[in-house]
Motif scaffolding. Structure first.
Motif, PDB file in Angstrom:
ATOM      1  N   LEU A  99     -10.177  16.744  -6.791  1.00  0.00           N
ATOM      2  CA  LEU A  99     -10.014  17.634  -7.945  1.00  0.00           C
ATOM      3  C   LEU A  99     -11.142  18.648  -8.056  1.00  0.00           C
ATOM      4  CD1 LEU A  99      -8.760  15.116 -10.642  1.00  0.00           C
ATOM      5  CD2 LEU A  99      -7.439  16.924  -9.523  1.00  0.00           C
ATOM      6  N   GLU A 100     -12.357  18.226  -7.723  1.00  0.00           N
ATOM      7  CA  GLU A 100     -13.519  19.106  -7.852  1.00  0.00           C
ATOM      8  C   GLU A 100     -13.702  20.007  -6.641  1.00  0.00           C
ATOM      9  OE1 GLU A 100     -16.686  16.316  -8.338  1.00  0.00           O
ATOM     10  OE2 GLU A 100     -16.047  15.741 -10.351  1.00  0.00           O
ATOM     11  N   ASP A 101     -12.895  19.801  -5.590  1.00  0.00           N
ATOM     12  CA  ASP A 101     -13.043  20.543  -4.344  1.00  0.00           C
ATOM     13  C   ASP A 101     -14.482  20.437  -3.838  1.00  0.00           C
ATOM     14  OD1 ASP A 101     -12.069  21.909  -2.203  1.00  0.00           O
ATOM     15  OD2 ASP A 101     -12.426  23.881  -3.070  1.00  0.00           O
ATOM     16  N   ASN A 102     -14.990  19.202  -3.833  1.00  0.00           N
ATOM     17  CA  ASN A 102     -16.351  18.912  -3.418  1.00  0.00           C
ATOM     18  C   ASN A 102     -16.407  18.806  -1.894  1.00  0.00           C
ATOM     19  OD1 ASN A 102     -18.854  17.792  -2.871  1.00  0.00           O
ATOM     20  ND2 ASN A 102     -18.829  16.482  -4.673  1.00  0.00           N
ATOM     21  N   ALA A 103     -17.050  19.736  -1.248  1.00  0.00           N
ATOM     22  CA  ALA A 103     -17.096  19.770   0.219  1.00  0.00           C
ATOM     23  C   ALA A 103     -17.932  18.630   0.798  1.00  0.00           C
ATOM     24  CB  ALA A 103     -17.645  21.109   0.680  1.00  0.00           C
ATOM     25  N   LEU A 104     -18.758  17.975  -0.010  1.00  0.00           N
ATOM     26  CA  LEU A 104     -19.625  16.910   0.503  1.00  0.00           C
ATOM     27  C   LEU A 104     -18.912  15.571   0.608  1.00  0.00           C
ATOM     28  CD1 LEU A 104     -22.896  17.775  -1.423  1.00  0.00           C
ATOM     29  CD2 LEU A 104     -22.273  18.393   0.919  1.00  0.00           C
ATOM     30  N   HIS A 105     -17.770  15.427  -0.011  1.00  0.00           N
ATOM     31  CA  HIS A 105     -17.084  14.136  -0.026  1.00  0.00           C
ATOM     32  C   HIS A 105     -15.655  14.307   0.455  1.00  0.00           C
ATOM     33  CE1 HIS A 105     -20.386  12.219  -2.082  1.00  0.00           C
ATOM     34  NE2 HIS A 105     -20.404  13.207  -2.942  1.00  0.00           N
ATOM     35  N   PRO A 106     -15.116  13.283   1.119  1.00  0.00           N
ATOM     36  CA  PRO A 106     -13.735  13.384   1.588  1.00  0.00           C
ATOM     37  C   PRO A 106     -12.749  13.437   0.417  1.00  0.00           C
ATOM     38  CG  PRO A 106     -14.608  11.191   1.987  1.00  0.00           C
ATOM     39  CD  PRO A 106     -15.739  12.023   1.468  1.00  0.00           C
ATOM     40  N   LYS A 107     -11.618  14.027   0.700  1.00  0.00           N
ATOM     41  CA  LYS A 107     -10.567  14.162  -0.295  1.00  0.00           C
ATOM     42  C   LYS A 107      -9.409  13.244   0.074  1.00  0.00           C
ATOM     43  CE  LYS A 107     -11.823  19.013  -0.804  1.00  0.00           C
ATOM     44  NZ  LYS A 107     -13.188  18.652  -0.639  1.00  0.00           N
ATOM     45  N   VAL A 108      -8.521  13.021  -0.865  1.00  0.00           N
ATOM     46  CA  VAL A 108      -7.317  12.250  -0.605  1.00  0.00           C
ATOM     47  C   VAL A 108      -6.122  13.123  -0.990  1.00  0.00           C
ATOM     48  CG1 VAL A 108      -7.379  11.087  -2.860  1.00  0.00           C
ATOM     49  CG2 VAL A 108      -6.136  10.054  -0.984  1.00  0.00           C
ATOM     50  N   LEU A 109      -5.134  13.167  -0.098  1.00  0.00           N
ATOM     51  CA  LEU A 109      -3.952  13.987  -0.332  1.00  0.00           C
ATOM     52  C   LEU A 109      -2.718  13.123  -0.130  1.00  0.00           C
ATOM     53  CD1 LEU A 109      -5.703  16.554   1.735  1.00  0.00           C
ATOM     54  CD2 LEU A 109      -4.851  17.207  -0.494  1.00  0.00           C
ATOM     55  N   PHE A 110      -1.742  13.300  -0.996  1.00  0.00           N
ATOM     56  CA  PHE A 110      -0.523  12.492  -0.952  1.00  0.00           C
ATOM     57  C   PHE A 110       0.662  13.392  -0.633  1.00  0.00           C
ATOM     58  CE2 PHE A 110      -2.196   8.575  -2.648  1.00  0.00           C
ATOM     59  CZ  PHE A 110      -3.325   8.990  -3.339  1.00  0.00           C
ATOM     60  N   SER A 111       1.485  12.959   0.311  1.00  0.00           N
ATOM     61  CA  SER A 111       2.713  13.676   0.626  1.00  0.00           C
ATOM     62  C   SER A 111       3.628  13.648  -0.591  1.00  0.00           C
ATOM     63  CB  SER A 111       3.412  12.994   1.804  1.00  0.00           C
ATOM     64  OG  SER A 111       4.750  13.412   1.891  1.00  0.00           O
ATOM     65  N   LYS A 112       4.438  14.678  -0.735  1.00  0.00           N
ATOM     66  CA  LYS A 112       5.385  14.701  -1.849  1.00  0.00           C
ATOM     67  C   LYS A 112       6.448  13.621  -1.685  1.00  0.00           C
ATOM     68  CE  LYS A 112       8.386  18.256   0.104  1.00  0.00           C
ATOM     69  NZ  LYS A 112       8.908  19.595  -0.075  1.00  0.00           N
ATOM     70  N   GLU A 113       6.552  13.034  -0.493  1.00  0.00           N
ATOM     71  CA  GLU A 113       7.525  11.972  -0.238  1.00  0.00           C
ATOM     72  C   GLU A 113       7.124  10.630  -0.866  1.00  0.00           C
ATOM     73  OE1 GLU A 113      10.410  12.761   1.395  1.00  0.00           O
ATOM     74  OE2 GLU A 113       9.566  14.781   1.343  1.00  0.00           O
ATOM     75  N   LEU A 114       5.906  10.485  -1.341  1.00  0.00           N
ATOM     76  CA  LEU A 114       5.418   9.217  -1.876  1.00  0.00           C
ATOM     77  C   LEU A 114       5.734   9.092  -3.367  1.00  0.00           C
ATOM     78  CD1 LEU A 114       3.755   9.546   0.817  1.00  0.00           C
ATOM     79  CD2 LEU A 114       2.107   8.073  -0.251  1.00  0.00           C
ATOM     80  N   SER A 115       6.980   9.118  -3.712  1.00  0.00           N
ATOM     81  CA  SER A 115       7.366   9.102  -5.125  1.00  0.00           C
ATOM     82  C   SER A 115       6.984   7.784  -5.808  1.00  0.00           C
ATOM     83  CB  SER A 115       8.864   9.362  -5.280  1.00  0.00           C
ATOM     84  OG  SER A 115       9.608   8.384  -4.565  1.00  0.00           O
ATOM     85  N   GLY A 116       7.141   6.664  -5.127  1.00  0.00           N
ATOM     86  CA  GLY A 116       6.787   5.379  -5.721  1.00  0.00           C
ATOM     87  C   GLY A 116       5.288   5.243  -5.956  1.00  0.00           C
ATOM     88  N   THR A 117       4.495   5.748  -5.012  1.00  0.00           N
ATOM     89  CA  THR A 117       3.038   5.704  -5.150  1.00  0.00           C
ATOM     90  C   THR A 117       2.600   6.561  -6.330  1.00  0.00           C
ATOM     91  OG1 THR A 117       2.812   5.365  -2.765  1.00  0.00           O
ATOM     92  CG2 THR A 117       0.850   6.104  -3.959  1.00  0.00           C
ATOM     93  N   ARG A 118       3.157   7.760  -6.417  1.00  0.00           N
ATOM     94  CA  ARG A 118       2.789   8.647  -7.526  1.00  0.00           C
ATOM     95  C   ARG A 118       3.199   8.043  -8.868  1.00  0.00           C
ATOM     96  NH1 ARG A 118       5.290  12.440  -4.490  1.00  0.00           N
ATOM     97  NH2 ARG A 118       6.705  12.965  -6.178  1.00  0.00           N
ATOM     98  N   GLU A 119       4.391   7.453  -8.929  1.00  0.00           N
ATOM     99  CA  GLU A 119       4.824   6.814 -10.172  1.00  0.00           C
ATOM    100  C   GLU A 119       3.910   5.645 -10.529  1.00  0.00           C
ATOM    101  OE1 GLU A 119       8.616   4.335 -12.009  1.00  0.00           O
ATOM    102  OE2 GLU A 119       8.864   5.394 -10.120  1.00  0.00           O
ATOM    103  N   GLY A 120       3.553   4.855  -9.532  1.00  0.00           N
ATOM    104  CA  GLY A 120       2.656   3.728  -9.774  1.00  0.00           C
ATOM    105  C   GLY A 120       1.292   4.176 -10.261  1.00  0.00           C
ATOM    106  N   MET A 121       0.779   5.276  -9.697  1.00  0.00           N
ATOM    107  CA  MET A 121      -0.534   5.770 -10.121  1.00  0.00           C
ATOM    108  C   MET A 121      -0.487   6.309 -11.546  1.00  0.00           C
ATOM    109  SD  MET A 121      -2.125   7.283  -6.633  1.00  0.00           S
ATOM    110  CE  MET A 121      -3.847   7.139  -7.059  1.00  0.00           C
ATOM    111  N   ARG A 122       0.628   6.944 -11.908  1.00  0.00           N
ATOM    112  CA  ARG A 122       0.742   7.439 -13.295  1.00  0.00           C
ATOM    113  C   ARG A 122       0.813   6.302 -14.303  1.00  0.00           C
ATOM    114  NH1 ARG A 122       4.040  11.463 -10.885  1.00  0.00           N
ATOM    115  NH2 ARG A 122       5.887  10.198 -11.234  1.00  0.00           N
ATOM    116  N   SER A 123       1.408   5.166 -13.912  1.00  0.00           N
ATOM    117  CA  SER A 123       1.562   4.061 -14.857  1.00  0.00           C
ATOM    118  C   SER A 123       0.442   3.021 -14.731  1.00  0.00           C
ATOM    119  CB  SER A 123       2.922   3.382 -14.660  1.00  0.00           C
ATOM    120  OG  SER A 123       3.003   2.774 -13.390  1.00  0.00           O
ATOM    121  N   TYR A 124      -0.561   3.284 -13.907  1.00  0.00           N
ATOM    122  CA  TYR A 124      -1.651   2.335 -13.672  1.00  0.00           C
ATOM    123  C   TYR A 124      -2.638   2.414 -14.834  1.00  0.00           C
ATOM    124  CZ  TYR A 124      -4.723  -0.437 -10.628  1.00  0.00           C
ATOM    125  OH  TYR A 124      -5.475  -1.435 -10.071  1.00  0.00           O
TER     126      TYR A 124
END
Length: 192
Positions: A99-124
């Motif tokens: 979110l911060e676009d911090n070049a010093l730390h790795p980022k995590v990106l999720f494919s739009k195909e991961l609908s269950g993962t995204r739903e789970g993260m929203r309800s976590y």
């Protein structure tokens, strides 16, 4: 539940696909996961609970752990860390860097195909304490649609690293740029 990820040379993590099926035996999961894994795999983590054998039986076949079943199917797994709060902190670190676009730390990106993962993260969410005695207990996440999220937590808590799975001398010096593995993802260079 299972999630697939790739790590680039900068340490950024790309979650590519997911699998979640309830109420089937591990042998069925193992075959489905193998069928969904055409790429070379560097490492596979499994829930630490799945690594435990059932000591309450004399039957050798029933003493097999889920980890044993996956390994018999050719999916070699390591028990993941089940330290929940440190794992959640690691996921939060990746998300903050993204979110911060911090070049010093790795980022995590999720494919739009991961609908269950995204739903789970929203309800976590963390469960609310029901009694005064529970107020002193550590916070725990609510157990609801969390299997895929737990798989993400296991993976990121292990701090996955980039590994070149192909020898350059076998394929030449120039990587071939593949089509995106999943619609919505960036192209990923590979040797092949």
């Amino acid at each position: 539940a299972c999630v697939w990820l790739a790590v680039d040379a900068e340490g950024n993590v790309f979650f590519l696909r997911e699998y979640e099926v309830q109420n089937v035996v591990h042998e069925v999961h193992a075959q489905a996961i193998k069928a969904l894994s055409p790429e070379k795999v560097a490492c596979t983590w499994i829930s630490p609970d799945a690594a435990r054998r059932n000591p309450l039986t004399d039957d050798a076949l029933q003493q097999l752990s889920a980890m044993d079943i996956y390994q018999r199917a050719g999916i070699y797994v390591l028990p993941a860390s089940n330290a929940v709060n440190p794992g959640i902190s690691e996921v939060a670190r990746y998300l903050r860097s993204t979110l911060e676009d911090n070049a010093l730390h790795p980022k995590v990106l999720f494919s739009k195909e991961l609908s269950g993962t995204r739903e789970g993260m929203r309800s976590y969410v963390f469960q609310e304490h029901e009694s005064k005695r529970e107020l002193d207990a550590p916070d725990k996440p609510r157990k609801y649609k969390d299997d895929l999220v737990d798989a993400v937590r296991y993976a990121l808590a292990a701090r996955p690293q980039y590994q070149q799975l192909f020898m350059q001398e076998d394929y030449g010096d120039d990587p071939v740029v593949a089509e995106p593995p999943v619609p919505g993802m960036a192209s990923v260079p590979y040797y092949g």
